[in-house]
Design a protein around this motif. Structure first.
Motif, short mmCIF file in Angstrom:
data_model
loop_
_atom_site.label_atom_id
_atom_site.label_comp_id
_atom_site.label_asym_id
_atom_site.label_seq_id
_atom_site.Cartn_x
_atom_site.Cartn_y
_atom_site.Cartn_z
N GLY A 85 -0.51 0.89 10.42
CA GLY A 85 0.02 1.72 9.33
C GLY A 85 -0.45 3.16 9.37
N ILE A 86 -1.49 3.44 10.14
CA ILE A 86 -2.01 4.81 10.23
C ILE A 86 -1.96 5.24 11.68
CG2 ILE A 86 -4.03 6.27 9.82
CD1 ILE A 86 -4.84 4.25 7.63
N VAL A 87 -1.42 6.42 11.92
CA VAL A 87 -1.27 6.88 13.30
C VAL A 87 -2.30 7.95 13.64
CG1 VAL A 87 0.27 8.12 14.86
CG2 VAL A 87 1.13 6.22 13.51
N ASP A 88 -2.67 8.75 12.64
CA ASP A 88 -3.55 9.89 12.90
C ASP A 88 -4.96 9.55 12.42
OD1 ASP A 88 -4.84 12.32 13.00
OD2 ASP A 88 -3.16 13.45 12.14
N LEU A 99 -6.41 10.99 9.28
CA LEU A 99 -5.96 10.55 7.96
C LEU A 99 -6.48 9.15 7.63
CD1 LEU A 99 -2.32 11.86 8.31
CD2 LEU A 99 -4.08 12.82 6.83
N ALA A 128 -7.67 5.71 3.58
CA ALA A 128 -7.34 4.32 3.25
C ALA A 128 -8.55 3.58 2.68
CB ALA A 128 -6.74 3.62 4.46
N ARG A 138 2.52 -6.33 10.84
CA ARG A 138 3.29 -5.12 11.12
C ARG A 138 4.51 -4.97 10.20
NH1 ARG A 138 2.95 -0.07 12.87
NH2 ARG A 138 4.68 0.63 14.13
N LEU A 182 4.63 -5.17 7.13
CA LEU A 182 4.29 -4.37 5.95
C LEU A 182 4.61 -2.90 6.17
CD1 LEU A 182 0.82 -5.78 4.82
CD2 LEU A 182 2.98 -5.86 3.55
N VAL A 183 4.52 -2.47 7.42
CA VAL A 183 4.74 -1.06 7.74
C VAL A 183 6.22 -0.77 8.01
CG1 VAL A 183 4.22 0.75 9.43
CG2 VAL A 183 2.41 -0.74 8.58
N THR A 184 6.84 -1.62 8.82
CA THR A 184 8.22 -1.31 9.23
C THR A 184 9.26 -2.00 8.36
OG1 THR A 184 8.37 -3.17 10.74
CG2 THR A 184 7.46 -1.12 11.64
N GLN A 185 8.87 -3.09 7.70
CA GLN A 185 9.78 -3.90 6.89
C GLN A 185 10.97 -4.40 7.70
OE1 GLN A 185 9.74 -1.13 3.60
NE2 GLN A 185 8.44 -2.49 2.42
N LYS A 186 10.71 -4.61 8.99
CA LYS A 186 11.75 -5.18 9.85
C LYS A 186 11.41 -6.65 10.10
CE LYS A 186 12.83 -1.02 12.38
NZ LYS A 186 12.39 -0.26 13.52
N ASP A 231 9.24 -7.82 12.96
CA ASP A 231 7.82 -7.47 13.03
C ASP A 231 6.93 -8.41 12.22
OD1 ASP A 231 8.06 -5.39 14.80
OD2 ASP A 231 8.41 -3.89 13.24
N TRP A 257 -2.50 3.70 3.30
CA TRP A 257 -2.46 2.52 4.18
C TRP A 257 -1.22 2.51 5.06
CZ3 TRP A 257 2.00 0.00 3.06
CH2 TRP A 257 2.57 0.30 1.83
N ASN A 258 -0.25 3.35 4.74
CA ASN A 258 0.96 3.45 5.56
C ASN A 258 1.31 4.92 5.51
OD1 ASN A 258 3.29 3.11 6.97
ND2 ASN A 258 4.34 1.90 5.42
N SER A 259 0.54 5.70 6.28
CA SER A 259 0.49 7.14 6.14
C SER A 259 1.83 7.79 5.79
CB SER A 259 -0.01 7.77 7.44
OG SER A 259 -1.30 7.32 7.73
N THR A 281 11.26 3.50 10.36
CA THR A 281 11.33 2.81 9.07
C THR A 281 12.47 3.45 8.30
OG1 THR A 281 9.86 4.38 7.99
CG2 THR A 281 8.82 2.50 9.04
#
Lengths: 344, 263
Positions: A123-126, A129, A133, A248, A250-254, A257, B152-154, B188
């Protein structure tokens, strides 16, 4: 006579250079971020956050400071303990403020400069940042970012440390977050026996070598060398627990995943138990039992586990021993003992 | 002599002010103030937070306790057809109904007559993925943006509408948090919405230095709930992630109308 002079000169030179060495050693004890020769290029953009001694030290102090939690009891280091390769030893799921329990196992702070995403669900890429969380999560540190920065501003130590690090006593979110990143980026584990072998400085035993070959056949597609993860999200067939964490998704809602989690690194496994995203497996034997006999055909199970009649991987008892011998070569004690990374 | 001078000055002043009204002379090389006001309303009434009771199209009554949203990336179209894009760094505003000082986007644009305005509700994907040092002012994650950000999901939360409703089974509370800029590596839902408003019917903006021009918009929050999808607090009291927010974003594209322009 001639000889005598020569000796004097040699001794003198040695003395001077020893002196020099001491001075430079002091200067060079902080070497910044060092790229291990057998690792790929980092993913983190160091151009936006060049590591310096003062910023790293500020980040280290912040990492170990419970001021970052709402009741000043929990630091990042409470759940990411160096002697457990920066995981939360003995805790299946994170155990945070007011004894509240999370739902996920705390992963190691290790080789994050190469991570293309953070958290079990990415959920976090950087990395810069990332601290937001845990600081704002009510089961972890339960504070707010403005409040944490205000506590730092009102402290006796931090304005001077920010001054040293950034040339201004002003405490900004950028300065705060980037200092924490610097500490975490310096948590590099690259001195295992495996690394020495790859750098031609050591040799595997016969058993380890066979384990390595088996590893390359059965595990390396996902747990890819030299970081032992391909940074992808996959479902390795764990039966959903009561929490029914969809990973996953939770992040993409696909739908494709659901139940996928980030492939974790396998470095320092001897110190990071329990295993898996919710810490449900306590030993490496339990992990192998899972892969050989307990893989469940849940939605999106990785196709690599569907090549045999029984879902999972075919691994004999003898192969298991060899694989475990190889996995032990990924332990890096120097990482656990590195004083530079310890609370000062 | 003195008197003549005064008369002379006065005449000149009158003359020049007349001239200004008839054919304003704009200097496109000079920038002047232009503000866009976001006047939050509920149907035909001014929005009264915490006190007034409203009804949604699903027939549920509710009160509003929080309304905040980002507007950004303003672009103005001149009557001569050219467009002016406000530089990105000056183009982010957080409208907050609880703060009278946070209901306007204050901008600088070249002098001229503008016939339309466009902006986005939310924060563009570029800024959503930028280095933390570029996230200042209303985008500071440890400042103004701290409760408009998903840790939690930047990503920034674009729009927050919260309130109370007996219809909600979640303790009589509803929270609609809309965000989602399209994702970093994996895509997304994208809930960024662009709004374009024509100003010709109710007054073009005549921007000139020395005066302030205000484009007054009405923002009807009932339209965020009622529209393509009529939201119900009984069926959906909480929206805290990207995909469930899409129907609300699709609704709120219609909540902005141009009321008038103060020139």
């Amino acid at each position: 006579m001639y000889r005598k002079y020569l000796w004097v000169i040699v001794v003198l030179i040695a003395g001077v250079s020893a002196c020099n060495k001491e001075i430079t050693a002091e200067y060079e004890s902080f070497r910044g971020f060092v790229q291990p020769s057998n690792f790929p290029q980092p993913f983190y953009r160091f151009g936006n956050n060049a590591v310096t001694k003062e910023r790293f030290e500020l980040g280290r102090k912040l990492f170990y400071d419970p001021l970052l939690s709402s009741n000043n009891t929990i630091s990042c280091g409470s759940c990411h303990i160096q002697t457990s390769a920066f995981t939360h030893h003995g805790h299946a799921v994170s155990h945070g403020i007011f004894d509240r329990m999370g739902t996920r196992n705390s992963p190691p702070i290790m080789n994050l400069a190469w991570s293309t995403s953070l958290m079990w669900d990415g959920g976090i890429v950087d990395l810069d940042l990332q601290p937001i969380a845990p600081i704002t999560n009510h089961v972890e540190m339960d504070d707010s970012m403005p409040n944490v920065l205000n506590k730092l501003r009102n402290s006796s130590a931090y304005p001077a440390l920010f001054q040293k690090a950034y040339g201004s006593p002003e405490i900004t979110s950028t300065g705060f977050l980037k200092a924490l990143s610097q500490f975490m980026l310096m948590c590099v584990s690259s001195n295992s026996k495996y690394d020495s072998v790859m750098r031609n400085q050591a040799l595997f035993t016969a058993e380890e070598q066979e384990g390595y070959q088996l590893f390359r056949q059965k595990c390396n597609t996902c747990h890819t060398e030299p970081l032992f993860t391909d940074h992808s999200f996959r479902n390795n067939g764990l039966p959903p627990s009561m929490v029914d964490d969809p990973g996953r998704y939770l992040v993409t809602q696909k739908p494709e995943d659901r139940y996928k989690f980030k492939v974790p690194s396998l470095r320092n496994l001897s110190f990071t138990a329990p295993y898996m995203h919710d810490g449900r497996l306590f030993t490496l034997d339990a992990v192998f039992d899972h892969y050989t006999t307990q893989v469940q055909h849940t939605p999106n199970l990785d196709p690599l586990f569907l090549v045999n009649a029984q879902p999972g991987l075919a691994i004999s008892a003898a192969e298991r021993q060899k694989l475990i011998a190889f996995l032990k070569t990924l332990n890096d004690r120097s990482f656990l003992l590195d004083k530079l990374l310890s609370e000062q | 002599m003195k008197r003549i001078l005064i008369i002379g000055i006065t005449t000149a002043a009158i003359f020049s002010s007349c001239k200004k009204d008839d054919t304003p002379e704009y200097n496109p090389n000079v920038k002047a103030d232009l503000s866009v006001e976001f006047d939050n309303v509920a149907g035909a009434a001014d929005l009264q937070m915490n006190t007034a009771t409203y009804n949604n199209a699903a027939g549920e009554s509710f009160k509003v306790t929080k309304l905040k949203y980002y507007v950004s990336n303003f672009v103005f179209t001149n009557s001569n057809g050219t467009t002016y894009t406000v530089p990105q760094k000056d183009s982010y505003f957080l409208i907050d109904e609880s703060d009278p000082a946070a209901r306007e986007a204050e901008l600088q644009v070249p002098e001229g007559e503008y016939k339309s305005v466009s902006f986005i509700v939310g924060v563009d994907s570029l800024r959503n993925t930028m280095d933390v040092s570029q996230r200042t002012g209303v985008l500071d994650v440890a400042g103004t943006a701290s409760d408009m950000y998903w840790g939690w999901n930047s990503g920034y939360i674009f729009f927050k509408l919260e309130g109370t409703s007996a219809a909600s089974m979640m303790g009589g509370v509803f929270q609609y948090h809309i965000g989602g800029f399209g994702g970093y590596s994996s895509s997304t839902a994208n809930n960024i919405r662009k709004i374009t408003l024509d100003l010709t019917a109710r007054g073009v903006a005549k921007v000139k230095s020395g005066k302030s021009t205000n484009i007054h918009l009405m923002v009807d929050i009932l339209k965020a709930l009622n529209g393509t999808t009529n939201m119900s607090f009984a069926t959906l009291p909480m929206v805290h992630s990207i995909a469930p927010g899409t129907p609300v974003a699709n609704n709120y594209v219609s909540m902005f109308t141009h009321e008038h322009t103060e020139n």
